[in-house]
Design an enzyme around this catalytic site. Structure first.
Site, PDB file in Angstrom:
ATOM      1  CE  LYS A  86      46.566  45.367  36.094  1.00  0.00           C
ATOM      2  NZ  LYS A  86      46.936  44.452  35.023  1.00  0.00           N
ATOM      3  N   GLY A 116      43.226  37.261  41.375  1.00  0.00           N
ATOM      4  CA  GLY A 116      44.484  36.771  40.822  1.00  0.00           C
ATOM      5  C   GLY A 116      45.106  35.772  41.781  1.00  0.00           C
ATOM      6  CB  SER A 117      48.448  34.296  41.867  1.00  0.00           C
ATOM      7  OG  SER A 117      49.252  35.451  41.942  1.00  0.00           O
ATOM      8  CD  GLU A 168      36.648  36.533  45.641  1.00  0.00           C
ATOM      9  OE1 GLU A 168      37.029  35.350  45.822  1.00  0.00           O
ATOM     10  OE2 GLU A 168      35.644  37.010  46.191  1.00  0.00           O
ATOM     11  CD  GLU A 218      45.707  28.130  41.736  1.00  0.00           C
ATOM     12  OE1 GLU A 218      46.558  29.027  41.891  1.00  0.00           O
ATOM     13  OE2 GLU A 218      44.502  28.370  41.591  1.00  0.00           O
ATOM     14  CB  THR A 237      49.589  38.874  42.609  1.00  0.00           C
ATOM     15  OG1 THR A 237      50.415  38.127  41.740  1.00  0.00           O
ATOM     16  CG2 THR A 237      49.561  40.318  42.142  1.00  0.00           C
ATOM     17  N   GLY A 238      48.175  38.662  45.496  1.00  0.00           N
ATOM     18  CA  GLY A 238      47.204  39.199  46.464  1.00  0.00           C
ATOM     19  C   GLY A 238      47.892  39.730  47.713  1.00  0.00           C
ATOM     20  CB  CYS A 245      39.921  30.548  40.955  1.00  0.00           C
ATOM     21  SG  CYS A 245      38.220  31.059  40.724  1.00  0.00           S
TER      22      CYS A 245
HETATM   23  P1  NAD Z   1      48.201  37.269  38.765  1.00  0.00           P
HETATM   24  O1  NAD Z   1      48.157  37.427  40.243  1.00  0.00           O
HETATM   25  O2  NAD Z   1      49.483  37.018  38.110  1.00  0.00           O
HETATM   26  O3  NAD Z   1      47.574  38.554  38.047  1.00  0.00           O
HETATM   27  C1  NAD Z   1      46.279  39.027  38.294  1.00  0.00           C
HETATM   28  C2  NAD Z   1      46.208  40.492  37.928  1.00  0.00           C
HETATM   29  O4  NAD Z   1      47.048  41.247  38.809  1.00  0.00           O
HETATM   30  C3  NAD Z   1      46.668  40.842  36.517  1.00  0.00           C
HETATM   31  O5  NAD Z   1      45.844  41.865  36.010  1.00  0.00           O
HETATM   32  C4  NAD Z   1      48.085  41.354  36.751  1.00  0.00           C
HETATM   33  O6  NAD Z   1      48.517  42.238  35.746  1.00  0.00           O
HETATM   34  C5  NAD Z   1      47.937  42.076  38.072  1.00  0.00           C
HETATM   35  N1  NAD Z   1      49.154  42.221  38.877  1.00  0.00           N
HETATM   36  C6  NAD Z   1      50.319  41.526  38.766  1.00  0.00           C
HETATM   37  N2  NAD Z   1      51.184  41.925  39.725  1.00  0.00           N
HETATM   38  C7  NAD Z   1      50.549  42.878  40.443  1.00  0.00           C
HETATM   39  C8  NAD Z   1      50.914  43.650  41.587  1.00  0.00           C
HETATM   40  N3  NAD Z   1      52.108  43.525  42.192  1.00  0.00           N
HETATM   41  N4  NAD Z   1      50.016  44.529  42.085  1.00  0.00           N
HETATM   42  C9  NAD Z   1      48.796  44.653  41.525  1.00  0.00           C
HETATM   43  N5  NAD Z   1      48.394  43.953  40.438  1.00  0.00           N
HETATM   44  C10 NAD Z   1      49.257  43.068  39.911  1.00  0.00           C
HETATM   45  O7  NAD Z   1      47.130  36.114  38.461  1.00  0.00           O
HETATM   46  P2  NAD Z   1      46.806  35.450  37.059  1.00  0.00           P
HETATM   47  O8  NAD Z   1      47.958  34.565  36.695  1.00  0.00           O
HETATM   48  O9  NAD Z   1      46.343  36.492  36.102  1.00  0.00           O
HETATM   49  O10 NAD Z   1      45.529  34.551  37.431  1.00  0.00           O
HETATM   50  C11 NAD Z   1      45.621  33.242  37.883  1.00  0.00           C
HETATM   51  C12 NAD Z   1      45.421  33.181  39.396  1.00  0.00           C
HETATM   52  O11 NAD Z   1      44.208  33.837  39.726  1.00  0.00           O
HETATM   53  C13 NAD Z   1      45.263  31.761  39.904  1.00  0.00           C
HETATM   54  O12 NAD Z   1      45.969  31.630  41.125  1.00  0.00           O
HETATM   55  C14 NAD Z   1      43.768  31.636  40.157  1.00  0.00           C
HETATM   56  O13 NAD Z   1      43.407  30.670  41.111  1.00  0.00           O
HETATM   57  C15 NAD Z   1      43.429  33.016  40.597  1.00  0.00           C
HETATM   58  N6  NAD Z   1      42.006  33.300  40.392  1.00  0.00           N
HETATM   59  C16 NAD Z   1      41.203  33.446  41.486  1.00  0.00           C
HETATM   60  C17 NAD Z   1      39.843  33.659  41.322  1.00  0.00           C
HETATM   61  C18 NAD Z   1      38.919  33.821  42.490  1.00  0.00           C
HETATM   62  O14 NAD Z   1      37.812  34.288  42.295  1.00  0.00           O
HETATM   63  N7  NAD Z   1      39.326  33.460  43.687  1.00  0.00           N
HETATM   64  C19 NAD Z   1      39.315  33.719  40.030  1.00  0.00           C
HETATM   65  C20 NAD Z   1      40.165  33.569  38.935  1.00  0.00           C
HETATM   66  C21 NAD Z   1      41.516  33.366  39.131  1.00  0.00           C
END
Ligand code: NAD
Length: 477
Positions: free
Chosen positions: A171, A222-223, A244, A375, A226-227, A278
């Site tokens: 996704k 992702g963030s 991640e 961040e 959300t993680g 990130c």
């Molecule tokens: P986000 O957490 O908002 O979304 C990431 C993904 O999760 C999207 O596909 C989103 O639709 C989905 N999502 C949203 N809510 C969810 C839920 N409750 N359950 C499951 N999936 C859900 O993050 P973002 O704004 O897309 O990305 C930016 C963040 O990602 C920053 O904090 C950045 O540091 C981090 N990031 C980390 C890495 C890494 O490798 N550590 C790499 C890139 C980005």
């Protein structure tokens, strides 16, 4: 070559429009550039069922065969790099050269991952018994990607996940689904049906995936906020998770650097992809002896960098990808202004349409300010002064994050020793953001759980299975 403007999901080897759709915008001008299918729970069920049905045959293939499939996918991506990069620029905002690196990086990652192997460890081979631990795939993986590097971060999951023998439902972020959906079209006839399914949807689709009873593992990028939700939701069925997450990477600049030479590198460490990395440098600690000249050199270089629509020649930095992120960055800038911190440049909102924020650099704001502690994930960098190494290491580590970091200095041995004291999953010396498909990458503390890349990353897509055989000769004795 150009893509058509129909965007379809890939479910069980077939392209599907879906029963509803949502708009995708170009962040450089806020114009609609396409409609992505909005998957329903039934669509997700069918994608998971297709992945489940494909699992026995896929996991039974010799690993060499799966390697060939990954390499064939990589070649198909490279053959389509031009239209993929143009589409990626239009939905993500990054300049063409950066979009090409994202798409090409995905191909490189699939090829690199395909060079990995699943180990077999012999625990005992005595007169009495033989015991080995091998690695078996988990089943169906749910892969969830963010919007900053839609292609390469999807490949981080596809490569090792499929190589290990799993099948997958991927996704993309609702802000950047189009390039990933076109990837589905490209690989449709390359992979066996159901091995990789790609579905797009709104805010509910991620939670539906993490709570789906027939998904065995969630690989999430992702963030941090959300993680935590992903981990909570996945716990109901004890899914494996790799997380991640976010970072607040420090850079520590020693006084013996060549100021003019590193200024440009340090600028890009922080502002590459408009700070939406990130592992971007998000706090820059500069030794007091070179603080002023380095500050001035970074600001002078920053003024030469062209910001604009990523599809225009010469653009080095595009817009922020989406409105919520744009508002978050503006809020941090607003806070810094209200507190009266010194801005060396930027700090103003652009008047042009699109989510543009000028390069913004702050002069030594307080350590406990939001702009240092949070961040920012945008083109805003605090420069901070330090004098003592113990003190700067303590400041660098005083965060809930632990993703990356970098040390810059001509005395490489000293820099390396400081690097070892940083509590982050990756620390670079005299470079930054270099990742490899054959090296582990992950976060300490609240930057993540588990790793991607390398054998360790591959093993996260497996269960350990120990097989023990009592030897007949021993039983007879
Ligand atoms: P986000 O957490 O908002 O979304 C990431 C993904 O999760 C999207 O596909 C989103 O639709 C989905 N999502 C949203 N809510 C969810 C839920 N409750 N359950 C499951 N999936 C859900 O993050 P973002 O704004 O897309 O990305 C930016 C963040 O990602 C920053 O904090 C950045 O540091 C981090 N990031 C980390 C890495 C890494 O490798 N550590 C790499 C890139 C980005």
């Amino acid at each position: 070559m150009q893509f058509d403007s129909d965007y379809r999901m890939l479910i069980g080897g077939k392209l599907e429009t879906g029963s509803a759709s949502f708009d995708v915008l170009n962040p450089a001008n806020e114009q609609i550039i396409g409609q992505a299918p909005d998957a329903t729970p039934e669509d997700l069920d069918r994608a998971v069922a297709a992945a489940r049905a494909a699992f026995p045959a896929w996991s039974a293939l010799p690993i060499e065969k799966r390697r060939e499939y990954l390499n064939a996918m990589a070649q198909a991506i490279l053959a389509n790099i031009d239209p993929l990069k143009r589409l990626l620029t239009s939905e993500q905002g990054k300049p063409h050269a950066d979009a090409e690196a994202d798409v090409g990086g995905a191909a490189f990652w699939l090829m690199g991952a395909s060079s990995l192997d699943l180990p077999v460890v012999v625990n005992e081979d005595s007169d009495e018994r033989y015991s080995e631990t091998r690695r078996v795939p988990l089943g169906v993986v749910g892969a969830i990607a963010p919007w900053n590097f839609p292609m390469i971060l999807a490949a981080f999951k596809i490569g090792p996940g499929l190589l290990a023998g799993n099948t997958m439902v991927l996704k993309p972020s609702p802000f950047t689904p189009l390039t990933t959906l076109k990837l589905g079209e490209i690989i449709k006839d390359i992979l066996p049906a159901g091995v990789l399914n790609i579905i797009s949807g709104g805010d509910n689709l991620g939670p539906w995936m993490t709570s789906h009873p027939d998904i065995d593992k969630v690989s999430f990028t992702g963030s941090t906020a959300t993680g935590k939700k992903v981990m909570q939701s996945a716990s109901a069925t004890l899914k494996r998770v790799t997380l991640e997450l976010g970072g607040n990477d420090p850079a520590i600049v020693m006084p013996d650097v060549d100021v003019e030479k590193v200024a440009e590198q340090l600028f890009w460490a922080a502002f590459g992809n408009n700070g939406q990395i990130c592992i971007a440098t998000k706090r820059m600690y500069v030794h007091k002896d070179i603080y002023e000249p380095l500050r001035d050199a970074i600001v002078a270089y920053a003024k030469t960098v062209k910001i604009g629509d990523g599809s225009e020649q010469g653009t080095r930095l595009g817009p922020i990808n989406n409105r919520p992120q744009y508002e978050r960055v503006l809020d941090l800038i607003r806070d810094a202004k209200e507190k009266g911190y010194t801005f060396l440049m930027g700090g103003e909102k652009s008047d042009v349409p699109g989510y543009f924020i000028p390069v913004t650099i702050l002069d030594n704001p307080p350590e406990d300010s939001r702009i240092v502690q949070e961040e920012q994930f945008g083109p805003v960098l605090p420069l901070l002064k330090f004098d003592d190494y113990d003190d700067v290491v303590a400041r660098a580590n005083a965060t809930e994050y632990g993703l990356g970091g970098s040390i810059w200095g001509n005395d490489e041995d000293k820099a390396f020793e400081i690097a070892k004291r940083i509590q982050s999953g990756t620390v670079w010396v005299n470079e930054v953001q270099h990742l490899s498909p054959t090296a582990a990458f992950g976060g300490m503390k609240q930057s993540g759980l588990g790793v991607e890349g390398g054998e360790e990353g591959l093993l996260e897509y497996t269960n350990a299975q120990t097989l023990v055989r009592k030897k007949r000769t021993a039983a007879a004795a």
